[in-house]
Design a protein around this motif. Structure first.
Motif, PDB file in Angstrom:
ATOM      1  N   SER A   1       0.853  -1.189   0.000  1.00 12.03           N
ATOM      2  CA  SER A   1       0.000   0.000   0.000  1.00 12.03           C
ATOM      3  C   SER A   1       0.889   1.239   0.000  1.00 12.03           C
ATOM      4  CB  SER A   1      -0.928   0.008   1.217  1.00 12.03           C
ATOM      5  OG  SER A   1      -0.172  -0.049   2.410  1.00 12.03           O
ATOM      6  N   HIS A   2       0.433   2.297  -0.683  1.00  8.27           N
ATOM      7  CA  HIS A   2       1.211   3.521  -0.844  1.00  8.27           C
ATOM      8  C   HIS A   2       0.375   4.737  -0.481  1.00  8.27           C
ATOM      9  CE1 HIS A   2       3.731   0.924  -3.423  1.00  8.27           C
ATOM     10  NE2 HIS A   2       4.680   1.835  -3.279  1.00  8.27           N
ATOM     11  N   TRP A   3       1.052   5.784  -0.057  1.00  5.39           N
ATOM     12  CA  TRP A   3       0.440   7.113  -0.085  1.00  5.39           C
ATOM     13  C   TRP A   3       1.396   8.045  -0.814  1.00  5.39           C
ATOM     14  CZ3 TRP A   3       2.841   6.503   4.919  1.00  5.39           C
ATOM     15  CH2 TRP A   3       3.766   7.498   5.255  1.00  5.39           C
ATOM     16  N   GLU A   4       0.823   9.093  -1.418  1.00  4.53           N
ATOM     17  CA  GLU A   4       1.641  10.075  -2.118  1.00  4.53           C
ATOM     18  C   GLU A   4       0.998  11.444  -1.955  1.00  4.53           C
ATOM     19  OE1 GLU A   4       3.762  10.870  -6.459  1.00  4.53           O
ATOM     20  OE2 GLU A   4       3.008   8.887  -5.894  1.00  4.53           O
ATOM     21  N   SER A   5       1.765  12.351  -1.366  1.00  4.49           N
ATOM     22  CA  SER A   5       1.316  13.736  -1.219  1.00  4.49           C
ATOM     23  C   SER A   5       2.294  14.637  -1.962  1.00  4.49           C
ATOM     24  CB  SER A   5       1.221  14.115   0.263  1.00  4.49           C
ATOM     25  OG  SER A   5       2.496  14.012   0.879  1.00  4.49           O
ATOM     26  N   THR A   6       2.087  15.930  -1.870  1.00  6.89           N
ATOM     27  CA  THR A   6       2.968  16.889  -2.531  1.00  6.89           C
ATOM     28  C   THR A   6       3.377  17.969  -1.545  1.00  6.89           C
ATOM     29  OG1 THR A   6       1.139  18.312  -3.251  1.00  6.89           O
ATOM     30  CG2 THR A   6       1.785  16.496  -4.725  1.00  6.89           C
ATOM     31  N   ALA A   7       4.469  18.656  -1.877  1.00  9.18           N
ATOM     32  CA  ALA A   7       4.932  19.742  -1.013  1.00  9.18           C
ATOM     33  C   ALA A   7       3.897  20.854  -0.952  1.00  9.18           C
ATOM     34  CB  ALA A   7       6.274  20.278  -1.525  1.00  9.18           C
ATOM     35  N   ALA A   8       3.123  21.022  -2.033  1.00  6.20           N
ATOM     36  CA  ALA A   8       2.111  22.079  -2.057  1.00  6.20           C
ATOM     37  C   ALA A   8       0.914  21.732  -1.180  1.00  6.20           C
ATOM     38  CB  ALA A   8       1.650  22.325  -3.491  1.00  6.20           C
ATOM     39  N   ARG A   9       0.606  20.423  -1.038  1.00  4.37           N
ATOM     40  CA  ARG A   9      -0.541  19.973  -0.232  1.00  4.37           C
ATOM     41  C   ARG A   9      -0.094  18.820   0.647  1.00  4.37           C
ATOM     42  NH1 ARG A   9      -5.717  19.778  -4.227  1.00  4.37           N
ATOM     43  NH2 ARG A   9      -6.790  20.092  -2.228  1.00  4.37           N
ATOM     44  N   PRO A  10       0.736  19.120   1.651  1.00  5.40           N
ATOM     45  CA  PRO A  10       1.358  18.043   2.446  1.00  5.40           C
ATOM     46  C   PRO A  10       0.413  17.322   3.386  1.00  5.40           C
ATOM     47  CG  PRO A  10       1.932  20.184   3.358  1.00  5.40           C
ATOM     48  CD  PRO A  10       1.185  20.456   2.076  1.00  5.40           C
ATOM     49  N   THR A  11      -0.802  17.837   3.591  1.00  8.65           N
ATOM     50  CA  THR A  11      -1.726  17.173   4.523  1.00  8.65           C
ATOM     51  C   THR A  11      -2.722  16.272   3.800  1.00  8.65           C
ATOM     52  OG1 THR A  11      -3.302  19.014   4.485  1.00  8.65           O
ATOM     53  CG2 THR A  11      -1.534  19.088   6.151  1.00  8.65           C
ATOM     54  N   GLU A  12      -2.634  16.195   2.459  1.00  7.66           N
ATOM     55  CA  GLU A  12      -3.530  15.348   1.683  1.00  7.66           C
ATOM     56  C   GLU A  12      -2.701  14.352   0.884  1.00  7.66           C
ATOM     57  OE1 GLU A  12      -5.897  17.903  -0.726  1.00  7.66           O
ATOM     58  OE2 GLU A  12      -6.363  19.271   0.939  1.00  7.66           O
ATOM     59  N   ALA A  13      -3.207  13.143   0.730  1.00  6.75           N
ATOM     60  CA  ALA A  13      -2.430  12.116   0.035  1.00  6.75           C
ATOM     61  C   ALA A  13      -3.336  11.213  -0.788  1.00  6.75           C
ATOM     62  CB  ALA A  13      -1.626  11.286   1.022  1.00  6.75           C
ATOM     63  N   GLU A  14      -2.832  10.812  -1.951  1.00  5.56           N
ATOM     64  CA  GLU A  14      -3.467   9.782  -2.759  1.00  5.56           C
ATOM     65  C   GLU A  14      -2.994   8.427  -2.237  1.00  5.56           C
ATOM     66  OE1 GLU A  14      -5.467  10.137  -5.462  1.00  5.56           O
ATOM     67  OE2 GLU A  14      -5.397  12.328  -5.699  1.00  5.56           O
ATOM     68  N   VAL A  15      -3.908   7.468  -2.134  1.00  5.63           N
ATOM     69  CA  VAL A  15      -3.538   6.155  -1.610  1.00  5.63           C
ATOM     70  C   VAL A  15      -3.977   5.070  -2.583  1.00  5.63           C
ATOM     71  CG1 VAL A  15      -3.597   6.857   0.802  1.00  5.63           C
ATOM     72  CG2 VAL A  15      -5.679   5.958  -0.263  1.00  5.63           C
ATOM     73  N   ALA A  16      -3.257   3.946  -2.538  1.00  2.00           N
ATOM     74  CA  ALA A  16      -3.590   2.798  -3.376  1.00  2.00           C
ATOM     75  C   ALA A  16      -3.149   1.528  -2.676  1.00  2.00           C
ATOM     76  CB  ALA A  16      -2.918   2.922  -4.739  1.00  2.00           C
ATOM     77  N   PHE A  17      -3.855   0.433  -2.947  1.00  2.00           N
ATOM     78  CA  PHE A  17      -3.599  -0.859  -2.305  1.00  2.00           C
ATOM     79  C   PHE A  17      -3.576  -1.958  -3.363  1.00  2.00           C
ATOM     80  CE2 PHE A  17      -5.464   1.908   0.764  1.00  2.00           C
ATOM     81  CZ  PHE A  17      -4.896   1.587   1.971  1.00  2.00           C
ATOM     82  N   LEU A  18      -2.763  -2.964  -3.127  1.00  3.32           N
ATOM     83  CA  LEU A  18      -2.703  -4.117  -4.015  1.00  3.32           C
ATOM     84  C   LEU A  18      -2.447  -5.361  -3.171  1.00  3.32           C
ATOM     85  CD1 LEU A  18      -2.815  -5.110  -6.930  1.00  3.32           C
ATOM     86  CD2 LEU A  18      -0.361  -4.612  -7.134  1.00  3.32           C
ATOM     87  N   VAL A  19      -3.373  -6.320  -3.216  1.00  2.00           N
ATOM     88  CA  VAL A  19      -3.296  -7.543  -2.410  1.00  2.00           C
ATOM     89  C   VAL A  19      -3.268  -8.742  -3.353  1.00  2.00           C
ATOM     90  CG1 VAL A  19      -4.411  -8.945  -0.626  1.00  2.00           C
ATOM     91  CG2 VAL A  19      -4.559  -6.445  -0.517  1.00  2.00           C
ATOM     92  N   GLU A  20      -2.347  -9.663  -3.083  1.00  2.00           N
ATOM     93  CA  GLU A  20      -2.238 -10.888  -3.869  1.00  2.00           C
ATOM     94  C   GLU A  20      -3.571 -11.625  -3.904  1.00  2.00           C
ATOM     95  OE1 GLU A  20      -0.008 -15.116  -3.168  1.00  2.00           O
ATOM     96  OE2 GLU A  20       1.159 -13.291  -2.807  1.00  2.00           O
TER      97      GLU A  20
END
Length: 872
Positions: free
Chosen positions: A92-111
Motif C-alpha cells: 500500500s502507498h500514499w503520495e502527497s505533494t509539497a504544495a498539499r502536504p496534509t492530503e495524500a493519494e492512496v492505493a492498495f494491491l493484495v495478492e
C-alpha cells in the motif's frame, strides 16, 4: 548532490497482525531492497487485480516502476507491505505533494490468494497511522466502480467518506483523524480476528505430537496417550525421526520422521522436543501449513522465545507457550496437555499463566466435579495471552464464566477494555495474588472479580453458574443451629452485607425449612441455608429435600454445610464447606452484580485543542513554567486562577486591586507549597491595609529571598487534589483525593486507568474514604460534585491525548457550592513512551528504534545493513 535528509527506517511502524481468518501476517515499511520480492509478487497477481490497481493491464514492472515503488521518503511518499513468511503478499502507498502536504493519494494491491482475509483493512489502518504520524490528515483514492471489494474496505473503515464518480471510477475522500466510530470498527475486527485465531487452536481437525518418544516416561509419549485417551475425533500423528527410521510406531500409531511427512494437513502441532531442535521444528511446521503450536518445551531463554514467536507469526501460526502445560477442550475430546485427567465438558473457561496454578485449576475442577469448556496453560506467554482468550470467550456459546490465573496483566489497558466488555456478558474471575492498589483499581473498574486462591475462584464460579445475580446486598441466613446461623450472620455482617437471621426450632422438618426459605426470599436478595452434615447424604436427607424444594426460588440460594470437606452442588444449589466461604463468594458476586447493573457511561467528545496542547510540550523535558502549564490546561477548558509574582508591598497592593478582593499572599517555593502547617500564606485579605500587614508578616517570617505571589481567594469549599501520570505499566491514569496531611498519611487516593467515562468519574469521586466531606457530612453544605467530575474528565482526556505530559498535579482545587477553582498546577513533561492498546491493530511492538536483520521479514542481509546505515 541531494540535499534531502536521509530516510530513517520507521521501525515503530512494524507490527505482527492477526487476519480475519485467524492467521497472521507481518506489516513493515517498504525497503529499497524489496525489488525482487515485488517482482515475484507481481507474477502471482491476476490480470484483474493488476487492472483494478492501475486501470490498465501491465505485463511486468520496469526497473523504473520498481525504483519508484520501493524508494520512498516515508514523508511525502510512503509505503508499507504485508509479509507472510518470506513472501510479500500486499503493498500500500500514499503520495502527497509539497504544495498539499496534509492530503495524500492512496492505493492498495493484495495478492489474489490472500484476498478475503482482511489484509486490505489492516493495511488501511496501518497506512493511516503512519501517514498521520507524518502530518497527513486526508486520504483520496480512485477506485474502479467494479472493484467493489476495495470500495467496501474504505467504506467499512469507520471514516466519513465522500464519493464522486467520473468515467467509471469513484473518487473516495475522507479525513483519517481517528473517530469513535473508526476505532470501534477497528476493535470489532480485532476482536473477531483474535477470537478466530484462538478458535483454530482449540478446534483442530488433525494433530501432530512432535517429539513423541517411545518411552512412557517422556513428555511427548504422555501427551500422545492423553490425546488418544481423551477421545479426540481426528487423526493424531506422532513425529519421531528415530522411530520412523526403524519403521516403527509410538503408542501403536505409525510414527513419521517430520511434520512434512505426515500424509494429511495438520492444524495443531504439540512441540515436545529439546530446546536446540525448536527452531527447525517451527520452520518445518510453517512450511507444512500448520495453524498453531502448543510448545511444551521450556527454552528458558527470552531471546529464543522471541525468535520462536517471530518465526511462527511470519508463517501464519499462533503459539501457546513455550513452557506450556498444554490445552484441553473436553467437549472435543482434546487433551493436548501433560495432565492425564481431563474434566468433563462444562460451562467454565480456564486460563493459567503458571504451570503449577494450571495444575491446581484442573485438580480443583476434578475434585468438585466441575466441568470446563476449555483450559489453556500459557506458560511463558510469548504469544497467546489472557487477552486473546477473553476475545474468544466473549462470544463462545460453550462458556458461561471465566477463571483466569494471572501473574501480570501484560497490556493492562487492553485487559481492562476487554474484561469490561466481556464482563457485561459473562463474569470474569481472576486469581491474582499480591495485588497492588493499582491492580485492585484496574480489576474493580473492569468489573473483574479478584480472588487470591484457586479455591475461591471456583467458589464464586459455582455460585455464578448455578444461581441468578442478586439484586442487592440483603441476605437472610436460615437454619436450625443457633451457633451456625450466628457464625454465618456475623461473617455476612463483617463483609458489608445486610443480614437477617431466621432461626428454626431444632429438628424442624424439610417443609419447615422450605417454607422459611421461601418466606425469607420476599425480604432478601440472597439466602444462605446453614446445614450440618448427616449420613448417608452429604447434608442429611432432610436438608437435601428442603434445599431441593427451594430450588425454584428466584433469588440466589447457597448452602453452608458444616462437615463437608469439598464444596460442590447440593441438589442443584451451590454448597460450601464453611460459612466464611459461602459469605465470601456471595460478597464477591454482589459486588459484580452492582458493577453489572451500573450504566457503561460515555467518554466526553467535546471540542478540545489537542494539537495546540501537544505543541506546547513538544521537545520539552522537566517541569513546565506555570504560564505554559496554564496554557496547556486551557486547551482542555481548565482555567488556573492566576498568581501574580510581586516584589514589594506596593506591587502587592496593585496586584490585589487588579485581581479583586479578598486575596491571598503566598510563599511560592517548594518547602511551602501545599504545606499550610508551615504558615507560608496569609488568606482572606479584605483590603490594601491587610495586604501590607500580611506582606510585612511574611517577609519577617520568610526572609527576603522567598518569592511571594498574590492570588484571588477562592470561594469557601473543600480542598482536593486531581492528578494524572504516565505509569510505566498501566499507561495514562488519573487520581483523586482530598488535600491535607491526613489524606496523605492514610493514602486515601483513588486511581483510574484511562479512558474515563462519566460514570467512572462519578465513582472515582465517591470511592475515597473522605468522600462524605464533599456530600454534606454532618450538615455541611454539599459542594459542586458535577463540576468536580467534569474537571476529572478533562484531565483524563488531556492525559490520554498528550503522552508527553508524564505527571500533572492540580493542588489545591477548591470545590465550592457552585464551581471548582484550580489554584495551582504542576506539569512535568518528558519523552512520550509507546502507548499500549492505542493505534492500529497489532500484537507486537518493536523494542528498539531500528530493527536488526532478523526483524525484517522477507529480506536479505543487505536489509539490515541498509537500515542501520540509513537508507539512501
Amino acid at each position: 548532490m541531494s540535499t534531502e535528509p536521509p530516510v530513517v527506517y520507521p521501525a515503530e511502524w512494524e507490527a505482527d497482525v492477526i487476519l480475519s481468518d485467524g492467521g497472521t501476517a507481518h506489516i513493515r515499511p517498504i525497503l529499497p531492497t524489496d525489488g525482487p520480492l515485488l517482482r515475484t509478487f507481481w507474477t502471482r497477481l491476476s490480470t484483474q487485480s493488476i487492472y483494478f490497481r492501475f486501470f490498465a493491464v501491465r505485463r511486468a514492472l520496469s526497473d523504473a516502476d520498481i525504483h519508484r515503488m520501493t524508494t520512498v521518503d516515508q514523508r511525502l511518499r510512503g509505503a508499507i507491505v504485508a509479509m507472510i513468511g518470506d513472501d510479500l503478499v500486499a503493498v500500500s502507498h500514499w503520495e502527497s505533494t509539497a504544495a498539499r502536504p496534509t492530503e495524500a493519494e492512496v492505493a492498495f494491491l493484495v495478492e489474489d490468494a490472500q484476498q478475503g482475509r482482511g489484509l486490505g483493512s489492516v493495511l488501511l489502518e496501518h497506512l493511516a497511522a503512519a501517514a498521520w504520524d507524518r502530518g497527513i490528515r486526508r486520504f483520496d483514492a480512485d477506485v474502479l466502480g467494479e472493484n467493489q471489494q476495495m470500495i467496501r474496505v474504505f467504506l467499512d473503515a469507520g471514516y466519513t467518506v465522500s464519493r464522486t464518480w467520473d468515467s467509471g471510477a469513484v473518487r473516495l475522500s475522507f479525513e483519517i483523524t481517528p473517530t469513535q466510530k473508526s476505532v470501534g470498527v477497528m476493535r470489532a475486527r480485532e476482536h473477531h480476528a483474535e477470537a478466530a485465531s484462538i478458535g483454530r487452536l482449540l478446534h483442530p481437525r488433525a494433530i501432530a505430537v512432535i517429539g513423541a518418544g517411545r518411552s512412557a516416561a517422556s513428555v511427548g509419549n504422555a501427551v500422545l496417550r492423553h490425546l488418544l485417551a481423551g477421545g479426540f475425533d481426528g487423526p493424531v500423528y506422532p513425529v519421531n525421526p528415530a522411530a520412523a527410521a526403524a519403521g516403527g510406531a509410538v503408542a501403536s500409531i505409525q510414527a513419521y520422521a517430520g511434520i512434512e511427512d505426515v500424509p494429511r494437513p495438520v492444524d495443531l502441532a504439540v512441540v515436545c522436543v529439546p530446546p536446540a531442535q525448536v527452531p527447525d521444528v517451527v520452520a518445518a511446521c510453517g512450511r507444512a501449513g500448520v495453524w498453531g503450536l502448543v510448545v511444551l518445551t521450556d527454552q528458558r531463554d527470552a531471546a529464543a522465545d522471541a525468535a520462536l514467536v517471530a518465526e511462527a507469526r511470519a508463517d501464519g501460526m499462533r503459539v501457546v507457550g513455550p513452557a506450556s502445560m498444554g490445552i484441553q477442550n473436553p467437549a472435543a475430546g482434546l487433551n493436548a496437555s501433560m495432565v492425564p485427567r481431563m474434566p468433563p465438558a462444562g460451562r467454565i473457561g480456564c486460563y493459567s499463566q503458571s504451570g503449577p496454578f494450571g495444575g491446581a485449576i484442573l485438580a480443583a475442577a476434578a475434585a468438585r466435579g466441575v466441568g470446563l469448556s476449555v483450559f489453556v496453560s500459557a506458560g511463558d506467554r510469548a504469544d497467546v495471552s489472557g487477552n486473546d482468550l477473553l476475545q474468544y470467550w466473549e462470544e463462545d456459546p460453550e462458556t458461561d464464566a471465566v477463571i483466569m490465573h494471572l501473574e501480570t496483566f501484560g497490556n493492562p489497558r487492553k485487559f481492562a477494555r476487554l474484561a469490561r466488555r466481556v464482563g457485561r456478558r459473562k463474569p470474569v474471575i481472576v486469581v491474582y495474588s499480591g495485588r497492588s492498589t493499582l491492580d485492585d483499581a484496574l480489576l474493580r473498574q473492569a468489573g473483574v472479580i479478584g480472588v487470591d486462591q484457586v479455591s475461591q475462584a471456583f467458589d464464586v464460579a459455582l455460585l455464578l453458574t448455578t444461581q441468578p445475580l442478586p439484586a442487592g446486598g440483603r441476605v437472610a441466613v436460615v437454619g436450625d443451629s443457633r451457633a451456625l446461623v450466628r457464625l454465618t450472620a456475623r461473617a455476612a455482617d463483617a463483609a458489608g452485607l445486610r443480614v437477617e437471621e431466621v432461626l428454626l426450632p431444632v429438628g424442624s422438618s424439610p417443609g419447615d425449612l422450605t417454607r422459611a426459605l421461601t418466606s425469607a426470599a420476599d425480604r432478601a436478595d440472597a439466602l444462605i441455608a446453614t446445614l450440618v452434615r448427616l449420613p448417608p447424604s452429604p447434608a442429611g436427607p432432610i436438608a437435601v429435600d428442603a434445599v431441593a424444594a427451594a430450588a425454584t426460588i428466584e433469588i440466589p440460594v447457597l448452602a453452608a454445610v458444616q462437615g463437608v470437606e469439598m464444596p460442590g452442588e447440593l441438589a442443584g444449589i451451590p454448597a460450601y464447606s464453611s460459612p466464611e466461604a459461602a459469605v465470601a463468594a456471595l460478597r464477591r458476586v454482589v459486588g459484580y452484580a452492582q458493577w453489572w447493573a451500573r450504566p457503561i457511561g460515555t467518554v466526553p467528545t467535546t471540542t478540545v485543542r489537542a494539537d495546540e496542547a501537544r505543541s506546547l510540550v513538544a521537545g520539552l523535558t522537566g517541569r513546565l513554567p506555570e504560564d505554559r502549564a496554564a496554557a496547556l490546561l486551557d486547551c482542555y477548558g481548565v482555567t488556573v486562577e492566576p498568581a501574580v509574582l510581586v516584589t514589594s508591598p506596593r506591587r502587592a497592593v496593585e496586584a490585589a486591586g487588579q485581581r479583586g478582593y479578598p486575596v491571598a499572599l503566598k510563599a511560592r517555593s517548594r518547602p511551602y507549597r501545599h504545606r499550610p502547617d508551615l504558615r507560608g500564606q496569609r488568606l482572606d485579605l479584605p483590603d490594601a491595609a491587610a495586604v501590607r500587614a500580611a506582606w510585612a508578616s511574611l517577609r519577617s517570617q520568610l526572609g527576603a529571598e522567598v518569592p511571594i505571589v498574590v492570588q484571588r481567594m477562592a470561594p469557601v469549599g473543600v480542598s482536593v487534589v486531581v492528578g494524572s501520570e504516565e505509569h510505566p505499566r498501566y499507561g495514562p491514569l488519573v487520581s483523586f483525593g482530598l488535600s491535607g496531611p491526613a489524606t496523605e498519611l492514610l493514602e486515601d487516593r483513588a486511581h483510574h486507568i484511562l479512558p474515563l467515562t462519566d460514570v467512572d468519574a462519578a465513582r472515582l469521586v465517591r470511592s475515597v474514604r473522605a468522600a462524605p466531606l464533599l456530600l454534606g457530612y454532618l450538615g455541611s453544605t454539599p459542594v459542586d460534585i458535577a463540576a468536580l467530575e467534569d474537571l476529572l474528565l478533562k484531565i483524563a482526556r488531556l492525559a490520554d491525548d498528550v503522552p508527553e505530559v508524564v505527571h500533572l498535579t492540580l493542588d489545591p482545587v477548591i470545590v465550592s457550592t457552585g464551581r471548582v477553582t484550580v489554584l495551582s498546577v504542576e506539569i512535568v513533561a518528558g519523552p512520550s513512551a509507546p502507548r499500549a492498546d492505542v493505534g492500529p491493530r497489532r500484537f507486537w511492538t518493536p523494542n528498539h528504534p531500528t530493527p536488526d536483520g532478523a526483524t525484517i521479514r522477507g529480506g536479505s542481509a543487505q536489509h539490515a545493513h541498509a537500515v542501520h546505515n540509513r537508507l539512501p
